[in-house]
Design a protein around this motif. Sequence first.
Motif, mmCIF file in Angstrom:
data_model
loop_
_atom_site.group_PDB
_atom_site.id
_atom_site.type_symbol
_atom_site.label_atom_id
_atom_site.label_comp_id
_atom_site.label_asym_id
_atom_site.label_seq_id
_atom_site.Cartn_x
_atom_site.Cartn_y
_atom_site.Cartn_z
ATOM 1 N N ILE A 93 62.461 -5.353 69.868
ATOM 2 C CA ILE A 93 62.543 -4.077 70.597
ATOM 3 C C ILE A 93 61.173 -3.404 70.653
ATOM 4 C CG2 ILE A 93 63.534 -1.764 70.556
ATOM 5 C CD1 ILE A 93 66.073 -3.001 69.355
ATOM 6 N N THR A 94 60.453 -3.424 69.536
ATOM 7 C CA THR A 94 59.121 -2.821 69.507
ATOM 8 C C THR A 94 58.171 -3.541 70.452
ATOM 9 O OG1 THR A 94 59.458 -2.195 67.190
ATOM 10 C CG2 THR A 94 57.195 -2.178 68.026
ATOM 11 N N LEU A 95 58.227 -4.876 70.455
ATOM 12 C CA LEU A 95 57.358 -5.660 71.333
ATOM 13 C C LEU A 95 57.662 -5.372 72.792
ATOM 14 C CD1 LEU A 95 55.201 -7.852 71.682
ATOM 15 C CD2 LEU A 95 57.023 -9.559 71.559
ATOM 16 N N ILE A 96 58.926 -5.292 73.148
ATOM 17 C CA ILE A 96 59.310 -5.039 74.542
ATOM 18 C C ILE A 96 58.870 -3.643 74.977
ATOM 19 C CG2 ILE A 96 61.281 -4.709 76.082
ATOM 20 C CD1 ILE A 96 62.702 -6.947 74.596
ATOM 21 N N ILE A 97 59.086 -2.650 74.120
ATOM 22 C CA ILE A 97 58.699 -1.279 74.470
ATOM 23 C C ILE A 97 57.175 -1.162 74.595
ATOM 24 C CG2 ILE A 97 58.642 1.090 73.641
ATOM 25 C CD1 ILE A 97 61.384 0.642 72.401
ATOM 26 N N ALA A 98 56.450 -1.741 73.647
ATOM 27 C CA ALA A 98 54.991 -1.657 73.679
ATOM 28 C C ALA A 98 54.427 -2.365 74.906
ATOM 29 C CB ALA A 98 54.405 -2.258 72.397
ATOM 30 N N THR A 99 54.911 -3.585 75.169
ATOM 31 C CA THR A 99 54.408 -4.342 76.313
ATOM 32 C C THR A 99 54.741 -3.645 77.620
ATOM 33 O OG1 THR A 99 54.707 -6.387 75.049
ATOM 34 C CG2 THR A 99 54.374 -6.608 77.420
ATOM 35 N N SER A 100 55.965 -3.139 77.744
ATOM 36 C CA SER A 100 56.364 -2.450 78.969
ATOM 37 C C SER A 100 55.518 -1.210 79.210
ATOM 38 C CB SER A 100 57.843 -2.061 78.893
ATOM 39 O OG SER A 100 58.665 -3.195 78.728
ATOM 40 N N SER A 101 55.254 -0.452 78.153
ATOM 41 C CA SER A 101 54.445 0.758 78.293
ATOM 42 C C SER A 101 53.025 0.431 78.733
ATOM 43 C CB SER A 101 54.417 1.528 76.971
ATOM 44 O OG SER A 101 55.728 1.889 76.571
ATOM 45 N N LEU A 102 52.428 -0.579 78.096
ATOM 46 C CA LEU A 102 51.071 -0.979 78.462
ATOM 47 C C LEU A 102 51.019 -1.517 79.891
ATOM 48 C CD1 LEU A 102 50.083 -2.758 75.125
ATOM 49 C CD2 LEU A 102 49.213 -0.574 75.961
ATOM 50 N N SER A 103 52.016 -2.309 80.263
ATOM 51 C CA SER A 103 52.032 -2.894 81.604
ATOM 52 C C SER A 103 52.206 -1.822 82.664
ATOM 53 C CB SER A 103 53.149 -3.932 81.706
ATOM 54 O OG SER A 103 52.936 -5.009 80.813
ATOM 55 N N LEU A 104 53.169 -0.940 82.461
ATOM 56 C CA LEU A 104 53.422 0.109 83.447
ATOM 57 C C LEU A 104 52.205 1.018 83.617
ATOM 58 C CD1 LEU A 104 57.125 1.174 82.774
ATOM 59 C CD2 LEU A 104 56.175 0.268 84.906
ATOM 60 N N THR A 105 51.552 1.350 82.506
ATOM 61 C CA THR A 105 50.355 2.184 82.594
ATOM 62 C C THR A 105 49.270 1.513 83.429
ATOM 63 O OG1 THR A 105 50.828 3.116 80.410
ATOM 64 C CG2 THR A 105 48.600 3.400 81.268
ATOM 65 N N LEU A 129 65.329 -7.834 65.285
ATOM 66 C CA LEU A 129 65.637 -6.863 66.335
ATOM 67 C C LEU A 129 64.579 -5.777 66.407
ATOM 68 C CD1 LEU A 129 69.509 -6.478 65.882
ATOM 69 C CD2 LEU A 129 68.291 -7.701 67.691
ATOM 70 N N ILE A 130 64.090 -5.331 65.257
ATOM 71 C CA ILE A 130 63.050 -4.299 65.247
ATOM 72 C C ILE A 130 61.784 -4.806 65.925
ATOM 73 C CG2 ILE A 130 61.510 -2.964 63.757
ATOM 74 C CD1 ILE A 130 63.795 -2.773 61.743
ATOM 75 N N LEU A 131 61.388 -6.039 65.593
ATOM 76 C CA LEU A 131 60.173 -6.619 66.185
ATOM 77 C C LEU A 131 60.328 -6.829 67.674
ATOM 78 C CD1 LEU A 131 59.133 -9.211 63.445
ATOM 79 C CD2 LEU A 131 58.127 -6.971 63.907
ATOM 80 N N ILE A 182 52.356 -19.746 75.931
ATOM 81 C CA ILE A 182 52.125 -18.741 74.896
ATOM 82 C C ILE A 182 53.360 -17.875 74.699
ATOM 83 C CG2 ILE A 182 50.737 -16.723 74.280
ATOM 84 C CD1 ILE A 182 48.405 -18.006 75.754
ATOM 85 N N LEU A 183 53.982 -17.468 75.800
ATOM 86 C CA LEU A 183 55.187 -16.645 75.710
ATOM 87 C C LEU A 183 56.335 -17.410 75.061
ATOM 88 C CD1 LEU A 183 55.094 -14.861 79.197
ATOM 89 C CD2 LEU A 183 54.330 -13.990 76.978
ATOM 90 N N MET A 184 56.440 -18.702 75.348
ATOM 91 C CA MET A 184 57.468 -19.526 74.699
ATOM 92 C C MET A 184 57.248 -19.575 73.194
ATOM 93 S SD MET A 184 58.428 -22.785 77.114
ATOM 94 C CE MET A 184 56.763 -23.262 77.566
ATOM 95 N N PHE A 185 56.000 -19.703 72.785
ATOM 96 C CA PHE A 185 55.696 -19.753 71.355
ATOM 97 C C PHE A 185 55.991 -18.415 70.689
ATOM 98 C CE2 PHE A 185 54.039 -23.838 71.986
ATOM 99 C CZ PHE A 185 53.669 -24.383 70.760
ATOM 100 N N ILE A 186 55.696 -17.315 71.372
ATOM 101 C CA ILE A 186 56.010 -16.001 70.803
ATOM 102 C C ILE A 186 57.513 -15.846 70.610
ATOM 103 C CG2 ILE A 186 55.977 -13.519 71.252
ATOM 104 C CD1 ILE A 186 53.291 -13.901 72.631
ATOM 105 N N ALA A 187 58.285 -16.223 71.638
ATOM 106 C CA ALA A 187 59.744 -16.112 71.543
ATOM 107 C C ALA A 187 60.296 -17.034 70.464
ATOM 108 C CB ALA A 187 60.376 -16.430 72.896
ATOM 109 N N PHE A 188 59.779 -18.259 70.392
ATOM 110 C CA PHE A 188 60.234 -19.213 69.369
ATOM 111 C C PHE A 188 59.888 -18.706 67.971
ATOM 112 C CE2 PHE A 188 59.137 -22.915 66.675
ATOM 113 C CZ PHE A 188 60.402 -23.478 66.577
ATOM 114 N N GLY A 189 58.676 -18.149 67.822
ATOM 115 C CA GLY A 189 58.285 -17.605 66.518
ATOM 116 C C GLY A 189 59.147 -16.439 66.096
ATOM 117 N N LEU A 190 59.520 -15.578 67.044
ATOM 118 C CA LEU A 190 60.406 -14.470 66.717
ATOM 119 C C LEU A 190 61.771 -14.978 66.256
ATOM 120 C CD1 LEU A 190 59.553 -11.989 69.614
ATOM 121 C CD2 LEU A 190 59.145 -11.622 67.171
ATOM 122 N N GLY A 191 62.229 -16.064 66.880
ATOM 123 C CA GLY A 191 63.486 -16.664 66.433
ATOM 124 C C GLY A 191 63.402 -17.185 65.013
#
Length: 518
Positions: free
Chosen positions: A400-412, A396-398, A375-384
């Motif tokens: 960076i936003t995805l990384i920040i959102a995922t990191s925040s949710l994971s850390l919480t 780049l906007i997508l 699933i993660l491979m498909f997400i990365a490929f789709g972003l490309g």
Amino acid sequence: MNHKGYPLFSTTRFMKFSFNIKITVLFFLCLFLRFFFVDKYLENEDSINFAMGLHDYDISLHQPHFPGYPVYIFISYLFLKIFHSDVAALTLPGVFFGSLTIFPLSFLTRSMFAEKTAILTAILYTINPLCWMQSERPASDTTGTFFILLSIKFLFSAFDAARYGACTLNYGKNASVSYHLFWRVKKNAHLYGGYCLFFGSLFLGIGLGVRLSYFPFVLLWMGTLLYYAFHRIHLEMNSIFFGITGLFAGICLWFIPQINYTGITPFFYHAFSFTHGHFTDWGGSVLTFGGWERVLCIVRPFLELELGDWRHTLYYLSVIQFAIAVLSILFAFRFFPADGKRFFCIMYAVPYTIWIIFGQNVANTRHFLPLLPLILMFIAFGLGKICEVWGKRLFLILVITLIIATSSLSLTAIIQHRRSVPASTQLIQYIKTHFKNTSVRIYCFDGKKRFFDYYLPHWDARNVREVPDIYFDLQSSLVNPETILIVKKGKNNPLSDKQFSHIVTFEGFSLFEISQKN
């Protein structure tokens, strides 16, 4: 120039070196994050069974239960000798192998797509909440996923070698990427597919010793062998023999010692007994847990832990994460090449997905872990592909936003989990503080006696299935203790008998109630 237009010799070597450095940095980052937040408790029955198996391995006593997880127990035993802690011994394999998974995941993604996609996939894996959380728990899932993914990486290399004919002169020109993870095969290119089949099969066999429930990936192995056999320009049966030998060797590495320790007859007796119980009693298969509730449990993990949890306190980040992930996957399906890679991905995902739907307890999100790398491979490929269609700025906007959102949710989620004390541990601490073992008998529903066997081995704890079993045991006893406690999982008092009074309820990952006889 090679097939991507990159100059050969020094520039290519520099790019490969740079890629390896990036992946290594991500590995150490992943290792640090997982080690920093590693679990401090054994939170459920499975982890207790593993801990007891470290000291007295016996599948007849469910230490641990069938299939015994011999490879995981062996690895944990090595960590036990170093750290002298059951919790550390059971959690650190997940921390180490969960971080190490970045390497086969990155090289597999690069083989299927490109280096940039591989880097992005590795980043998404590092911060993904399911991968992160499961790597810190005393469970075998993350370790098993590493061996399965390592096997898939080698099998795909053999698969791709068959697609382009590794023994032909055109193989080097047509191959999509560099396949040489551990070897650089030039003059003996015809042996490369055999090597990949052998090591892919070997690691698959070892992975089954970590978690036998990953057996559906044997169908991927079989499909790769058949594909390799029918697409080779010069069919070499010794290469197919390498694959069969590798799987046999990987299984024998753990099966022979386990049979020697357990015995053939007891092993197969418990195998049949456990398999029957899994499908007909407590295993959470479609026979015992079905309907719309099961469908919701299948969909929920992708919303909560893989794409975004709508019920999270940071719900707006969940919505953003979910939207970006879905958009990326849609682009991935739209532009995914209609070649052998699609066939390989189907063999990867479909058998194990069917097994989850019909045979696994879908309430446990960890069972979905082996599917997450794809699933993660498909997400990365789709972003490309979004980058190619809509431009680099939006890409780049997508990202960076995805990384920040995922990191925040994971850390919480990780910090909250780290600060919480499992209900089982709270229960044990409460009983130790408020009662004495010389004057108490504890009746446990739902197999919760395992917690007392491990934490309070000198206390009188007994398993019961129904309330009448308690009365029968009391009437059969010559001497009864002053205090009788009952432990049962549930939010509300499940005992309607007025002789028992509710004392306390602990809420958490498990819910217990204690009742005392008046």
